[in-house]
Design an enzyme around this catalytic site. Structure first.
Site, PDB file in Angstrom:
ATOM      1  N   GLU A  27      -4.165  -0.205   1.761  1.00  0.00           N
ATOM      2  CA  GLU A  27      -4.188   1.359   1.859  1.00  0.00           C
ATOM      3  C   GLU A  27      -3.624   2.295   0.816  1.00  0.00           C
ATOM      4  O   GLU A  27      -4.501   2.035  -0.022  1.00  0.00           O
ATOM      5  CB  GLU A  27      -1.618   1.279   1.592  1.00  0.00           C
ATOM      6  CG  GLU A  27      -1.510   2.855   2.328  1.00  0.00           C
ATOM      7  CD  GLU A  27       0.225   2.459   2.976  1.00  0.00           C
ATOM      8  OE1 GLU A  27       0.771   1.512   2.716  1.00  0.00           O
ATOM      9  OE2 GLU A  27       1.314   3.288   2.344  1.00  0.00           O
ATOM     10  N   ASN A  72       2.502   3.710   4.593  1.00  0.00           N
ATOM     11  CA  ASN A  72       3.524   5.137   5.352  1.00  0.00           C
ATOM     12  C   ASN A  72       2.018   5.747   4.788  1.00  0.00           C
ATOM     13  O   ASN A  72       2.570   7.035   5.167  1.00  0.00           O
ATOM     14  CB  ASN A  72       4.486   5.276   4.036  1.00  0.00           C
ATOM     15  CG  ASN A  72       5.717   3.836   3.718  1.00  0.00           C
ATOM     16  OD1 ASN A  72       6.294   3.735   4.963  1.00  0.00           O
ATOM     17  ND2 ASN A  72       5.906   4.059   2.878  1.00  0.00           N
ATOM     18  N   ASN A 172       3.675   3.510  11.653  1.00  0.00           N
ATOM     19  CA  ASN A 172       4.004   2.110  10.859  1.00  0.00           C
ATOM     20  C   ASN A 172       5.047   2.566  10.180  1.00  0.00           C
ATOM     21  O   ASN A 172       6.260   3.677  10.350  1.00  0.00           O
ATOM     22  CB  ASN A 172       2.591   2.674   9.546  1.00  0.00           C
ATOM     23  CG  ASN A 172       4.095   1.504   8.356  1.00  0.00           C
ATOM     24  OD1 ASN A 172       3.880   0.392   8.479  1.00  0.00           O
ATOM     25  ND2 ASN A 172       4.802   2.737   7.082  1.00  0.00           N
ATOM     26  N   GLU A 173       5.983   1.522  10.517  1.00  0.00           N
ATOM     27  CA  GLU A 173       7.335   1.462  10.034  1.00  0.00           C
ATOM     28  C   GLU A 173       8.506   2.483  10.924  1.00  0.00           C
ATOM     29  O   GLU A 173       9.093   3.142  10.352  1.00  0.00           O
ATOM     30  CB  GLU A 173       7.518   1.125   8.213  1.00  0.00           C
ATOM     31  CG  GLU A 173       7.117   0.405   8.111  1.00  0.00           C
ATOM     32  CD  GLU A 173       7.741  -0.544   6.409  1.00  0.00           C
ATOM     33  OE1 GLU A 173       7.826   0.728   5.487  1.00  0.00           O
ATOM     34  OE2 GLU A 173       7.322  -1.519   6.421  1.00  0.00           O
ATOM     35  N   TYR A 243       8.165  -7.867   5.854  1.00  0.00           N
ATOM     36  CA  TYR A 243       9.319  -8.314   4.653  1.00  0.00           C
ATOM     37  C   TYR A 243       8.759  -8.026   3.723  1.00  0.00           C
ATOM     38  O   TYR A 243       8.617  -8.584   3.004  1.00  0.00           O
ATOM     39  CB  TYR A 243      10.311 -10.136   4.913  1.00  0.00           C
ATOM     40  CG  TYR A 243      10.948 -10.977   4.562  1.00  0.00           C
ATOM     41  CD1 TYR A 243      11.969 -10.015   4.423  1.00  0.00           C
ATOM     42  CD2 TYR A 243      10.483 -11.602   3.286  1.00  0.00           C
ATOM     43  CE1 TYR A 243      13.007 -10.255   3.022  1.00  0.00           C
ATOM     44  CE2 TYR A 243      11.211 -11.978   2.477  1.00  0.00           C
ATOM     45  CZ  TYR A 243      12.501 -10.901   2.317  1.00  0.00           C
ATOM     46  OH  TYR A 243      13.184 -12.663   1.455  1.00  0.00           O
ATOM     47  N   GLU A 302       3.502  -6.923   6.869  1.00  0.00           N
ATOM     48  CA  GLU A 302       3.538  -6.672   5.718  1.00  0.00           C
ATOM     49  C   GLU A 302       4.620  -8.098   4.754  1.00  0.00           C
ATOM     50  O   GLU A 302       5.690  -8.277   5.198  1.00  0.00           O
ATOM     51  CB  GLU A 302       4.029  -5.271   5.237  1.00  0.00           C
ATOM     52  CG  GLU A 302       2.816  -3.906   5.593  1.00  0.00           C
ATOM     53  CD  GLU A 302       3.935  -2.741   4.932  1.00  0.00           C
ATOM     54  OE1 GLU A 302       4.841  -3.119   4.675  1.00  0.00           O
ATOM     55  OE2 GLU A 302       3.201  -1.759   5.784  1.00  0.00           O
ATOM     56  N   GLN A 359      -0.169  -6.378  -0.794  1.00  0.00           N
ATOM     57  CA  GLN A 359      -1.630  -5.916  -0.404  1.00  0.00           C
ATOM     58  C   GLN A 359      -2.031  -6.920  -1.159  1.00  0.00           C
ATOM     59  O   GLN A 359      -2.053  -7.662  -0.979  1.00  0.00           O
ATOM     60  CB  GLN A 359      -1.636  -4.365  -0.516  1.00  0.00           C
ATOM     61  CG  GLN A 359      -0.380  -3.577   0.814  1.00  0.00           C
ATOM     62  CD  GLN A 359      -1.008  -2.051   0.550  1.00  0.00           C
ATOM     63  OE1 GLN A 359      -2.021  -1.286  -0.736  1.00  0.00           O
ATOM     64  NE2 GLN A 359       0.111  -1.178   0.612  1.00  0.00           N
TER      65      GLN A 359
END
Ligand code: AHR
Length: 512
Positions: A27, A72, A172-173, A243, A302, A359
């Site tokens: 990211e 994010n 994302n999320e 998670y 993730e 990551q």
């Protein structure tokens, strides 16, 4: 000594391993890109500014797909800022991580880098501040051969051939209140459906991942999955799950740093297991409601351990370029849990087709760099390395008879965690096994049914007297695995000793 028994039967299988289960994630966050994979001026930098030492460490992991650019970050990202002449790219305020994004690396450079590490990009589109138009333009830029505005723009930027990016995340999320442009499930489901439609019109060969829950503790889980899938079932291929073990959402986190509840910690992958089972049920429920024929699978894009850096992160000054964020100093216990998590993913290989260790470099990372200095492997590097190198072929469904324990947070936890893959081409069986018990060794008997004349070719053990020790720039090889001779086969029975709190690889091959 405690004893466990496992039956591995050639005819009792789960599924072929999709190699993308060994994916990872980079990211635009902290030092993942800048001073991580990219550091022009570093003695090891190549002509594009990518660190060759990092490339080598990533290549060894054989990770076939790398998610990008967030996380994010993607929910506030304008991809156009990161393409074209570098000197014209804007520096922007990056709101997700309160940093400054210099945009020196963008899509094209990242695609180049993934080729250098023998991998592929899994691309996320921004469904936070943007939507349908941005998504279709981005697919056109990346995947359309030429003769249109965005494909010709890519060509002018020096990339005549399309990138052919296959797998795409629809945001994302989006269930998370922290997400820029957070949405309610109906809002997200509607948007994701319309975005998916236009992306597929631009390139019918792509695969799409719709956002599931950011974790099993989310208040909207699993209704989120049901509602989102009711909108999108026919236009998506995967649901995304995330998670992180010890994310600070429960009382266990408060106690962990000073009073390590190791027995509970070592069972954290059981949450991941339950999470997968619930999402599989929800997917299949929607399939039934829709009278659908196709299956939707899981992209566990993730997963990792995350709790060491919270204190440090709170003290980082905002609005810096590449601040040291989410720099977890992983210890040996974390590595063993990562091993357990890999076993969980393999156990669900019939439904989990993509998974990304989150990551890869500096941020929640198996690989760390020192700016201007060395790069090194954290403890969690090793179980991932072993599984990604050896865990291929068919996953065998083990029948396990293990002693169990109760901890503060879990009951009936099997002391052993184990799985095996059978690689027909190489005629090898690769067994991965964890002994969760921090005090006692475990003797295990594997009954190899249908596997005549197999013998041990390698036994790797990862053990350490101090569960909380890790590798550092000063001592980068303090906690490393070693070869062992704890395993032997007699009459199709493999007997192996798993030292207390350890990750073990037992490799067997047919002898002719
Ligand atoms: O991996 C770090 C962050 O964790 C990601 O940006 C986000 O998707 C998740 O909450």
């Amino acid at each position: 000594m405690k004893k466990a028994k496992v039956i591995l039967d050639k005819d009792f299988t789960i599924s072929e391993v999709d190699k993308r289960i060994y994916g990872s994630f980079i990211e635009h966050l902290g030092r993942a890109i800048y001073t991580g994979i990219y550091e022009p001026g570093h003695p090891q930098a190549d002509e594009q500014g990518f660190r060759k030492d990092v490339i080598d460490l990533v290549k060894a992991l054989k990770t076939p797909i790398i998610r990008y650019p967030g996380g994010n970050f993607v929910s506030g990202y304008n991809w156009e800022d990161g393409v074209g002449p570098k000197e014209q790219r804007p520096k922007k305020l990056e709101l997700a991580w309160r940093s400054i994004e210099p945009n020196e690396v963008g899509i094209n450079e990242f695609v180049d880098w993934t080729k250098k590490v023998d991998s592929e990009v899994m691309m996320a589109v921004n469904l936070g501040t943007r939507g349908i138009d941005e998504a279709r333009n981005l697919v056109e830029y990346c995947n359309f051969p030429g003769g249109t505005f965005y494909s010709d723009l890519r060509r002018r930027h020096g990339y005549p051939e399309p990138h052919k990016i296959k797998v795409w995340n629809l945001g994302n999320e989006m269930d998370g209140e922290w997400q820029i442009g957070h949405k309610l499930p109906h809002e997200y489901g509607r948007l994701a459906r319309e975005v998916a439609k236009v992306m597929r019109q631009v390139d019918p060969n792509i695969e799409l991942v719709v956002c599931g829950s950011s974790g099993p503790g989310m208040p909207t889980f699993p209704e989120w999955e049901r509602i989102v899938l009711e909108h999108t079932y026919d236009v998506v291929d995967y649901v995304s799950l995330h998670y992180y073990a010890n994310f600070p959402s429960g009382p266990e986190f408060v106690e962990l740093p000073n009073n390590p509840d190791l027995a509970s910690f070592m069972a954290k992958n059981l949450d991941m297991d339950r999470f997968i089972k619930t999402v599989v049920s929800t997917i299949d429920y929607v399939k039934a409601v829709k009278r659908a024929k196709k299956d939707v699978h899981i992209s566990f894009d993730e997963w990792n351990v995350w709790y060491h850096s919270f204190e440090k992160d709170r003290k980082v000054e905002p609005w810096q370029i590449a601040p040291p964020l989410l720099e977890e100093d992983y210890n040996f216990a974390d590595a063993v849990l990562v091993g357990c998590m890999i076993i969980t993913l393999l156990r669900h290989a019939d439904r989990v087709k993509i998974a990304c260790l989150a990551q890869l470099v500096n941020v929640l990372a198996p690989i760390m760099t020192v700016k201007g200095g060395i790069s090194y492997r954290q403890t969690i590097y090793y179980p991932f390395l072993h599984a990604s190198n050896y865990g291929h072929g068919i996953v065998l469904n083990p029948k396990i008879d293990s002693p169990k324990y109760d901890s503060r947070l879990y009951t009936d936890v099997p002391v052993i965690e184990t799985i095996a893959t059978y690689n027909e081409e190489e005629d090898t069986i690769n067994i991965f096994a964890v002994n969760r018990d921090a005090k006692e060794d475990l003797l295990v008997e594997y009954n190899l049914k249908g596997f005549e004349k197999f013998n041990v070719i390698e036994n790797i053990v990862y053990e350490n007297d101090d569960p909380f020790a890790g590798n550092t720039p000063e001592n980068p090889d303090k906690v490393v695995p070693h070869l062992a001779y704890n395993a032997k086969v007699n009459n199709n029975i493999l007997e192996v000793l798993l030292p207390k709190l350890s990750w073990n690889v037992i490799r067997l091959k047919k002898i002719n």
